[in-house]
Design a protein around this motif. Sequence first.
Motif, PDB file in Angstrom:
ATOM      1  N   UNK A  77      -0.783   0.017  26.062  1.00 63.40           N
ATOM      2  CA  UNK A  77      -1.844   0.218  27.184  1.00 63.40           C
ATOM      3  C   UNK A  77      -3.044   0.073  26.386  1.00 63.40           C
ATOM      4  N   UNK A  78      -3.256  -0.740  25.261  1.00 62.82           N
ATOM      5  CA  UNK A  78      -4.388  -0.628  24.369  1.00 62.82           C
ATOM      6  C   UNK A  78      -5.338  -1.549  25.123  1.00 62.82           C
ATOM      7  N   UNK A  79      -5.187  -2.336  26.182  1.00 58.75           N
ATOM      8  CA  UNK A  79      -6.154  -3.041  26.707  1.00 58.75           C
ATOM      9  C   UNK A  79      -7.298  -2.047  27.465  1.00 58.75           C
ATOM     10  N   UNK A  80      -6.575  -0.724  27.689  1.00 52.46           N
ATOM     11  CA  UNK A  80      -7.565   0.242  28.443  1.00 52.46           C
ATOM     12  C   UNK A  80      -7.968   1.300  27.617  1.00 52.46           C
ATOM     13  N   UNK A  81      -7.315   1.731  26.619  1.00 54.81           N
ATOM     14  CA  UNK A  81      -7.510   2.938  25.755  1.00 54.81           C
ATOM     15  C   UNK A  81      -6.994   2.878  24.465  1.00 54.81           C
ATOM     16  N   UNK A  82      -7.226   3.893  23.669  1.00 53.60           N
ATOM     17  CA  UNK A  82      -6.550   3.920  22.182  1.00 53.60           C
ATOM     18  C   UNK A  82      -6.185   5.339  22.221  1.00 53.60           C
ATOM     19  N   UNK A  83      -5.020   5.512  21.719  1.00 56.60           N
ATOM     20  CA  UNK A  83      -4.421   6.977  21.427  1.00 56.60           C
ATOM     21  C   UNK A  83      -4.120   6.828  19.933  1.00 56.60           C
ATOM     22  N   UNK A  84      -4.921   7.637  19.125  1.00 55.91           N
ATOM     23  CA  UNK A  84      -4.901   7.693  17.540  1.00 55.91           C
ATOM     24  C   UNK A  84      -3.571   8.509  17.115  1.00 55.91           C
ATOM     25  N   UNK A  85      -2.934   8.974  17.879  1.00 62.12           N
ATOM     26  CA  UNK A  85      -1.719   9.861  17.471  1.00 62.12           C
ATOM     27  C   UNK A  85      -0.532   8.849  17.570  1.00 62.12           C
ATOM     28  N   UNK A  86      -0.516   8.033  18.261  1.00 64.11           N
ATOM     29  CA  UNK A  86       0.659   7.082  18.827  1.00 64.11           C
ATOM     30  C   UNK A  86       0.465   5.487  18.502  1.00 64.11           C
ATOM     31  N   UNK A  87      -0.879   5.283  18.631  1.00 69.18           N
ATOM     32  CA  UNK A  87      -0.877   3.675  18.782  1.00 69.18           C
ATOM     33  C   UNK A  87      -1.048   3.055  17.289  1.00 69.18           C
ATOM     34  N   UNK A 113       0.801  -1.167  -0.087  1.00 68.25           N
ATOM     35  CA  UNK A 113       0.079  -0.025  -0.315  1.00 68.25           C
ATOM     36  C   UNK A 113       0.974   1.236  -0.036  1.00 68.25           C
ATOM     37  N   UNK A 114       0.151   2.345  -0.231  1.00 62.29           N
ATOM     38  CA  UNK A 114       0.854   3.780  -0.053  1.00 62.29           C
ATOM     39  C   UNK A 114       0.368   4.231   1.085  1.00 62.29           C
ATOM     40  N   UNK A 115       1.446   5.017   2.008  1.00 63.93           N
ATOM     41  CA  UNK A 115       0.995   6.240   2.900  1.00 63.93           C
ATOM     42  C   UNK A 115      -0.432   6.761   2.682  1.00 63.93           C
ATOM     43  N   UNK A 116      -1.249   6.612   3.748  1.00 60.64           N
ATOM     44  CA  UNK A 116      -2.415   7.167   3.641  1.00 60.64           C
ATOM     45  C   UNK A 116      -3.599   6.360   3.260  1.00 60.64           C
ATOM     46  N   UNK A 117      -3.019   5.182   2.562  1.00 62.00           N
ATOM     47  CA  UNK A 117      -4.061   4.149   2.122  1.00 62.00           C
ATOM     48  C   UNK A 117      -5.060   3.634   3.271  1.00 62.00           C
ATOM     49  N   UNK A 118      -6.315   3.841   3.023  1.00 64.34           N
ATOM     50  CA  UNK A 118      -7.355   3.117   4.077  1.00 64.34           C
ATOM     51  C   UNK A 118      -7.047   1.421   4.348  1.00 64.34           C
ATOM     52  N   UNK A 119      -7.032   1.206   5.561  1.00 70.06           N
ATOM     53  CA  UNK A 119      -6.817  -0.214   5.998  1.00 70.06           C
ATOM     54  C   UNK A 119      -7.889  -0.756   6.901  1.00 70.06           C
ATOM     55  N   UNK A 120      -8.291  -2.028   6.619  1.00 70.65           N
ATOM     56  CA  UNK A 120      -9.390  -2.585   7.594  1.00 70.65           C
ATOM     57  C   UNK A 120      -8.556  -3.729   8.220  1.00 70.65           C
ATOM     58  N   UNK A 121      -8.903  -4.187   9.406  1.00 69.23           N
ATOM     59  CA  UNK A 121      -8.380  -5.126  10.013  1.00 69.23           C
ATOM     60  C   UNK A 121      -9.458  -6.023  10.640  1.00 69.23           C
ATOM     61  N   UNK A 122      -9.425  -7.308  10.030  1.00 72.40           N
ATOM     62  CA  UNK A 122     -10.693  -8.211  10.423  1.00 72.40           C
ATOM     63  C   UNK A 122     -10.271  -9.382  11.179  1.00 72.40           C
ATOM     64  N   UNK A 123     -10.356  -9.437  12.555  1.00 73.28           N
ATOM     65  CA  UNK A 123     -10.028 -10.414  13.459  1.00 73.28           C
ATOM     66  C   UNK A 123     -10.479 -10.558  14.666  1.00 73.28           C
ATOM     67  N   UNK A 124     -10.073 -11.239  15.481  1.00 71.09           N
ATOM     68  CA  UNK A 124     -10.666 -11.577  16.757  1.00 71.09           C
ATOM     69  C   UNK A 124      -9.845 -11.106  18.003  1.00 71.09           C
ATOM     70  N   UNK A 125      -9.916  -9.681  18.084  1.00 72.91           N
ATOM     71  CA  UNK A 125      -9.185  -9.329  19.316  1.00 72.91           C
ATOM     72  C   UNK A 125      -9.589  -9.910  20.748  1.00 72.91           C
ATOM     73  N   UNK A 126      -8.513 -10.214  21.427  1.00 72.76           N
ATOM     74  CA  UNK A 126      -8.894 -11.090  22.637  1.00 72.76           C
ATOM     75  C   UNK A 126      -9.575 -10.652  23.622  1.00 72.76           C
ATOM     76  N   UNK A 127      -9.001  -9.535  24.490  1.00 74.14           N
ATOM     77  CA  UNK A 127      -9.487  -8.922  25.514  1.00 74.14           C
ATOM     78  C   UNK A 127      -9.191  -7.639  25.593  1.00 74.14           C
ATOM     79  N   UNK A 128     -10.112  -6.623  25.847  1.00 73.19           N
ATOM     80  CA  UNK A 128      -9.791  -5.423  26.333  1.00 73.19           C
ATOM     81  C   UNK A 128     -10.530  -5.268  27.323  1.00 73.19           C
ATOM     82  N   UNK A 129     -10.351  -4.031  28.290  1.00 69.03           N
ATOM     83  CA  UNK A 129     -10.825  -3.648  29.644  1.00 69.03           C
ATOM     84  C   UNK A 129     -11.157  -2.187  29.697  1.00 69.03           C
TER      85      UNK A 129
END
Length: 689
Positions: free
Chosen positions: A649-659, A253-269
């Motif tokens: 720390x993705x189990x507890x939250x998401x940071x769009x600038x860094x994650x 892909x090229x930078x900026x291309x939209x991406x989708x991830x289809x899967x089974x994330x285990x556990x978030x809190x």
Amino acid sequence: MRLRSLRAAVTATASIAAVFGALVMTAAPTAAKADEGMWTFDNFPIQTVNQKYGTHIDQAWLDRVRNASVRIQGCSASFVSPEGLILTNWHCVVGCAQELSTPDQDFVKNGFTAATREEERRCPGQTAEVLTEIVDVTDRVLAAGEGLEGAAFNAARTAEINKIQTEACAGDPKFNCQVISFYRGGRYSLYKFRKFDDVRLVFAPENQAAFFGGDPDNFNFPRYALDAGFLRAYEDGKPVESPNFLKWNPNAPAEGDVTFVSGNPGTTQRLLTMSQLERLRDQQLPVTLIQNSELRGRLLEYSLTGDEAKRVSFDPVFGLENSFKVYYGQQGALTDPAFMARKREEENELRARVAADPALVQKIGDPWADLERVQATARDLYLPYRQLEQSAGGGSQLYAYARAIVRASKNTAMTDAQRAQLTTALTTETPIYADMEEIRMRYWLSKTREYLTVDNPEVKAMLGRESPEALADRLITGTKLADPAFRAQALTMTTAQLAEADPLLAFVIANDDAAKAIGDRWAAAVNAPTARAAEKVAQARFAVYGTNLYPDATFSLRLSYGQVGGWTYRGVTVPAFTYMGGLYERATGSEPFNLAQAFADNESRVNKDVVYDFSSTNDIIGGNSGSPVINAQGEVIGAAFDGNIHSLGGSFGYDGELNRTVTVSTAAITEALRNVYPNPRILEELGVK
């Protein structure tokens, strides 16, 4: 790195405190921000994505992706051909490679390539499941527990859930029906899966190619890892027909291309209350970290005793290191004052808005106070529950067999279908390594005595006059449970007959009542009131913020969206791509930065300009390992295998600038299958010329 369920990692050279000191999660209780969210397929924000990225996602697109997505043991995957070929991560198939290996033929170290269909080898115990149907069953489940408390509440809920699952599958062994809780009990859905029990290994690279850089690069970027593997689903001895598959796109892909991830994330809190997070921080995580660390040390010491010990301990040590790091990362988040202040602020906002609505207060009461009371009970019960029930056996496979057989002998309510399923699981031929089994048993028995004390009645009953070491040696050397034929025979015995037939079975029988009792206490005094209160917190969220929310991860199929991109942290910009030439530049010749043999031998053939790994803003967590990364056209462009250090720390939250999600590109996999591990058969099946 592994993103297998509950497994993650952190680079050994980074400062955890520095990372989390600057981390501000955006897990706001209002509508999800940035590219946040692991969305269920029946509540995906189609309009939001199309407006933001100019895509044309519709229900038909979602259905195609769902039908091509595959859940395997602890990981995610996808069909990539019409003949049952499955793409996932190497670290999701390395267990199979190890089980198929022998002292003379090490498929972990040297890799595995099936040149023909006949050479594809069955992975013991592996399954592949495709989600075919989602049905909302919230009203049925909630009604079942109405007016009940404690054990009665659990029993009623369990009975209704079992009834729903039984009705949906109607005894057909080709399906698996599972009622899944969402929003911490706010919603319940029936997920019906088409199941395949015959899954075979097709391709796995050398471990040094898949995990180049080892721990220093783990949970880091840039990465130079060919963390990819192929399986194939079979039925009745023939490859499964899979008309719903993701078309293979061999281009990066090229930078900026939209991406989708289809899967089974285990556990978030992310939806836990402050009292729940504080007990996790103060009790559960510290105990888990200490015990995992010691077990890792014991297994590492064993791995140094010889080549065979190193071979058989590779995957268990790898898994322990990753699980240790995910908990270490969680502890780093929960001990960061800024992060916890943000979580408290969010909770206070929700509670204030509930308090301002008398009708809502009348309906739900004060579930936060209820959960605070539950934590006090949980603190008292946690150590005996953990040692005697939850973690009993310390990970010993033989102990797990013994307990399953003993409990089946006592379970008069087990259906024929359930017994048949158990029989299949227990009679599958799986390598058992006695030394590893004894280490785990010895470790568990010694930790149970240490944590519960010598004078504890359950400890006295378990050990008698034996030491943990002597007892572990007697049980593991004396048991016949490594033999599948004996396990099958044991399933036909009564409990009394089992006690006479095998020392490990006798040990479990003698101590199982105490284990079951503490398990029942935990279920009645912790699980049941937690479920009650969590449902009310979920009702509060729905009432205040609406229903356009994503639920915590539950190892159920989700779809996240984002775009290819790097990030900037403290003035340093990390590009989104690595290239195959960078592997050779990074290699030093010393572990873990030594080249895999095939990459060293074929350097002159490799196109060093091919994109190797890339990062994107997709929101993922452990369990997403092997998830297909998909472009807007519904084509697969990679397999997600890692996150960057900021996603700890993705189990507890998401940071769009860094994650960031880290993915091995299909471009790199194609190049490897062409010039490093030549396999024209797979390339042809993928439609690559």
